[in-house]
Design a protein around this motif. Sequence first.
Motif, PDB file in Angstrom:
ATOM      1  N   PRO A  73       0.831  -1.208   0.000  1.00 41.80           N
ATOM      2  CA  PRO A  73       0.000   0.000   0.000  1.00 41.80           C
ATOM      3  C   PRO A  73       0.860   1.251   0.000  1.00 41.80           C
ATOM      4  CG  PRO A  73       0.060  -1.014   2.183  1.00 41.80           C
ATOM      5  CD  PRO A  73       0.724  -1.976   1.245  1.00 41.80           C
ATOM      6  N   ARG A  74       0.446   2.203  -0.783  1.00 48.85           N
ATOM      7  CA  ARG A  74       1.209   3.440  -0.873  1.00 48.85           C
ATOM      8  C   ARG A  74       0.771   4.417   0.205  1.00 48.85           C
ATOM      9  NH1 ARG A  74       1.837   5.166  -7.247  1.00 48.85           N
ATOM     10  NH2 ARG A  74       3.064   3.356  -7.916  1.00 48.85           N
ATOM     11  N   LYS A  75       1.730   4.990   0.878  1.00 48.90           N
ATOM     12  CA  LYS A  75       1.427   5.987   1.883  1.00 48.90           C
ATOM     13  C   LYS A  75       1.156   7.325   1.200  1.00 48.90           C
ATOM     14  CE  LYS A  75       4.312   3.897   5.471  1.00 48.90           C
ATOM     15  NZ  LYS A  75       5.442   4.120   6.405  1.00 48.90           N
ATOM     16  N   PRO A  76       0.191   8.061   1.702  1.00 49.31           N
ATOM     17  CA  PRO A  76      -0.049   9.383   1.114  1.00 49.31           C
ATOM     18  C   PRO A  76       1.162  10.279   1.339  1.00 49.31           C
ATOM     19  CG  PRO A  76      -1.254   9.130   3.158  1.00 49.31           C
ATOM     20  CD  PRO A  76      -0.707   7.775   2.824  1.00 49.31           C
ATOM     21  N   PRO A  77       1.499  11.109   0.373  1.00 43.56           N
ATOM     22  CA  PRO A  77       2.661  11.990   0.539  1.00 43.56           C
ATOM     23  C   PRO A  77       2.422  12.986   1.659  1.00 43.56           C
ATOM     24  CG  PRO A  77       1.382  12.625  -1.387  1.00 43.56           C
ATOM     25  CD  PRO A  77       0.811  11.329  -0.909  1.00 43.56           C
ATOM     26  N   PRO A  78       3.470  13.373   2.363  1.00 42.65           N
ATOM     27  CA  PRO A  78       3.292  14.348   3.442  1.00 42.65           C
ATOM     28  C   PRO A  78       2.927  15.719   2.879  1.00 42.65           C
ATOM     29  CG  PRO A  78       5.618  13.962   3.025  1.00 42.65           C
ATOM     30  CD  PRO A  78       4.868  12.960   2.204  1.00 42.65           C
ATOM     31  N   ARG A  79       2.210  16.471   3.669  1.00 40.67           N
ATOM     32  CA  ARG A  79       1.869  17.817   3.243  1.00 40.67           C
ATOM     33  C   ARG A  79       3.100  18.713   3.276  1.00 40.67           C
ATOM     34  NH1 ARG A  79      -3.900  19.418   6.132  1.00 40.67           N
ATOM     35  NH2 ARG A  79      -5.180  17.780   5.133  1.00 40.67           N
ATOM     36  N   PRO A  80       3.243  19.591   2.302  1.00 39.89           N
ATOM     37  CA  PRO A  80       4.369  20.531   2.336  1.00 39.89           C
ATOM     38  C   PRO A  80       4.337  21.372   3.607  1.00 39.89           C
ATOM     39  CG  PRO A  80       3.310  20.532   0.182  1.00 39.89           C
ATOM     40  CD  PRO A  80       2.419  19.739   1.088  1.00 39.89           C
ATOM     41  N   LEU A  81       5.489  21.750   4.076  1.00 38.08           N
ATOM     42  CA  LEU A  81       5.601  22.560   5.279  1.00 38.08           C
ATOM     43  C   LEU A  81       5.614  24.046   4.930  1.00 38.08           C
ATOM     44  CD1 LEU A  81       8.353  20.564   7.219  1.00 38.08           C
ATOM     45  CD2 LEU A  81       5.881  20.518   7.591  1.00 38.08           C
ATOM     46  N   PRO A  82       5.212  24.882   5.875  1.00 41.51           N
ATOM     47  CA  PRO A  82       5.342  26.329   5.642  1.00 41.51           C
ATOM     48  C   PRO A  82       6.809  26.734   5.695  1.00 41.51           C
ATOM     49  CG  PRO A  82       4.633  25.906   7.883  1.00 41.51           C
ATOM     50  CD  PRO A  82       4.602  24.576   7.180  1.00 41.51           C
ATOM     51  N   ARG A  83       7.066  27.956   5.389  1.00 42.95           N
ATOM     52  CA  ARG A  83       8.441  28.435   5.291  1.00 42.95           C
ATOM     53  C   ARG A  83       9.110  28.527   6.663  1.00 42.95           C
ATOM     54  NH1 ARG A  83      11.089  30.034   1.090  1.00 42.95           N
ATOM     55  NH2 ARG A  83      12.923  31.386   1.267  1.00 42.95           N
ATOM     56  N   SER A  84      10.333  27.998   6.757  1.00 42.27           N
ATOM     57  CA  SER A  84      11.170  28.109   7.946  1.00 42.27           C
ATOM     58  C   SER A  84      12.602  27.783   7.551  1.00 42.27           C
ATOM     59  CB  SER A  84      10.703  27.148   9.041  1.00 42.27           C
ATOM     60  OG  SER A  84      11.504  27.271  10.199  1.00 42.27           O
ATOM     61  N   PRO A  85      13.564  28.609   7.911  1.00 46.27           N
ATOM     62  CA  PRO A  85      14.948  28.415   7.460  1.00 46.27           C
ATOM     63  C   PRO A  85      15.551  27.084   7.897  1.00 46.27           C
ATOM     64  CG  PRO A  85      14.636  30.608   8.382  1.00 46.27           C
ATOM     65  CD  PRO A  85      13.396  29.837   8.701  1.00 46.27           C
ATOM     66  N   ALA A  86      16.451  26.582   7.069  1.00 47.73           N
ATOM     67  CA  ALA A  86      17.171  25.353   7.374  1.00 47.73           C
ATOM     68  C   ALA A  86      18.282  25.632   8.380  1.00 47.73           C
ATOM     69  CB  ALA A  86      17.764  24.771   6.093  1.00 47.73           C
ATOM     70  N   THR A  87      18.517  24.678   9.286  1.00 51.12           N
ATOM     71  CA  THR A  87      19.566  24.850  10.291  1.00 51.12           C
ATOM     72  C   THR A  87      20.607  23.736  10.286  1.00 51.12           C
ATOM     73  OG1 THR A  87      18.231  23.726  11.983  1.00 51.12           O
ATOM     74  CG2 THR A  87      18.015  26.139  11.809  1.00 51.12           C
ATOM     75  N   THR A  88      20.190  22.494  10.031  1.00 54.11           N
ATOM     76  CA  THR A  88      21.122  21.360  10.088  1.00 54.11           C
ATOM     77  C   THR A  88      20.765  20.338   9.019  1.00 54.11           C
ATOM     78  OG1 THR A  88      21.248  21.609  12.502  1.00 54.11           O
ATOM     79  CG2 THR A  88      22.140  19.585  11.571  1.00 54.11           C
ATOM     80  N   LEU A  89      21.783  19.767   8.391  1.00 56.74           N
ATOM     81  CA  LEU A  89      21.572  18.713   7.392  1.00 56.74           C
ATOM     82  C   LEU A  89      22.201  17.423   7.899  1.00 56.74           C
ATOM     83  CD1 LEU A  89      20.459  18.491   4.348  1.00 56.74           C
ATOM     84  CD2 LEU A  89      22.876  18.222   3.778  1.00 56.74           C
ATOM     85  N   ARG A  90      21.430  16.337   7.816  1.00 51.97           N
ATOM     86  CA  ARG A  90      21.920  15.016   8.207  1.00 51.97           C
ATOM     87  C   ARG A  90      21.758  14.042   7.053  1.00 51.97           C
ATOM     88  NH1 ARG A  90      19.437  12.047  11.535  1.00 51.97           N
ATOM     89  NH2 ARG A  90      21.258  11.039  12.468  1.00 51.97           N
ATOM     90  N   VAL A  91      22.810  13.267   6.806  1.00 57.34           N
ATOM     91  CA  VAL A  91      22.738  12.145   5.878  1.00 57.34           C
ATOM     92  C   VAL A  91      23.226  10.937   6.679  1.00 57.34           C
ATOM     93  CG1 VAL A  91      23.373  11.248   3.618  1.00 57.34           C
ATOM     94  CG2 VAL A  91      23.316  13.717   3.991  1.00 57.34           C
ATOM     95  N   PRO A  92      22.334  10.243   7.372  1.00 59.78           N
ATOM     96  CA  PRO A  92      22.751   9.185   8.292  1.00 59.78           C
ATOM     97  C   PRO A  92      23.638   8.117   7.667  1.00 59.78           C
ATOM     98  CG  PRO A  92      20.440   9.728   8.630  1.00 59.78           C
ATOM     99  CD  PRO A  92      20.868  10.466   7.397  1.00 59.78           C
ATOM    100  N   SER A  93      23.362   7.720   6.441  1.00 60.24           N
ATOM    101  CA  SER A  93      24.128   6.647   5.812  1.00 60.24           C
ATOM    102  C   SER A  93      25.576   7.035   5.548  1.00 60.24           C
ATOM    103  CB  SER A  93      23.463   6.222   4.498  1.00 60.24           C
ATOM    104  OG  SER A  93      23.471   7.288   3.555  1.00 60.24           O
ATOM    105  N   LEU A  94      25.853   8.334   5.496  1.00 61.79           N
ATOM    106  CA  LEU A  94      27.215   8.804   5.272  1.00 61.79           C
ATOM    107  C   LEU A  94      27.847   9.390   6.531  1.00 61.79           C
ATOM    108  CD1 LEU A  94      26.852  10.620   1.812  1.00 61.79           C
ATOM    109  CD2 LEU A  94      27.541   8.255   2.256  1.00 61.79           C
TER     110      LEU A  94
END
Length: 232
Positions: A73-94
Amino acid sequence: MPRRRARRPWYRTRAFRLTRTAALAVVLVTAGVRCGGHDVPVAPAQAGAPAASAAGGGADEDERTAGNKASEPRKPPPRPLPRSPATTLRVPSLGIVAPIVPLRLGSDRHLGTSPLDRPKLVGWYAGGPTPGERGTAVAVGHRDTKTGPAVFAGLARVARGARIEARRADGRTAVYTVDRVRVFDKATFPDKEVYGPTRRPELRVLTCGGLFRHATGYTSNVVVFAHLTATR
């Protein structure tokens, strides 16, 4: 001694020049001033072809798993978020956990980069979508510098299906899933494919790739394509 020919500035390369195609969605320049001084080639790939180390198994895997995926079963896509600046980026596999700095256009209509003396930072185009917001967001980072590997030294190895998490100033996190990784020659960089507008929240993560040449810098760019699959 003969005088060395001046190297073309990284921000004048075609791959990251401001174009009409990119103007409505994103505007960015190369992921580093020279992406460092080290000749560390990405896995061989033709322009527009999947990076061998990041293709996640290729077409054969798609065929093997197509039947199983069709029954899930396909999960419904998440709703887009309102605007808020980015603070941290994570790429767990790397193993990447990096602070984000906003990048803006200069008077020459080119985007700045994170400071070379802080190679572990990630730059986020502040004029485009914020994490989880509808449209094509862009994050860039150095591959390496004169002092050694930088934040995106291993970006070409990220696998399809891996998570990229962008934390926001409001405390929420946008979780993207990697769709594909491509290595594009800078001379034939596909602006529309990479920067074109999208109806859903998507993310492009870029750094330098290919071979390093002292006269011109790196020959290619690594581009990670991802889309929003969760928020928390």
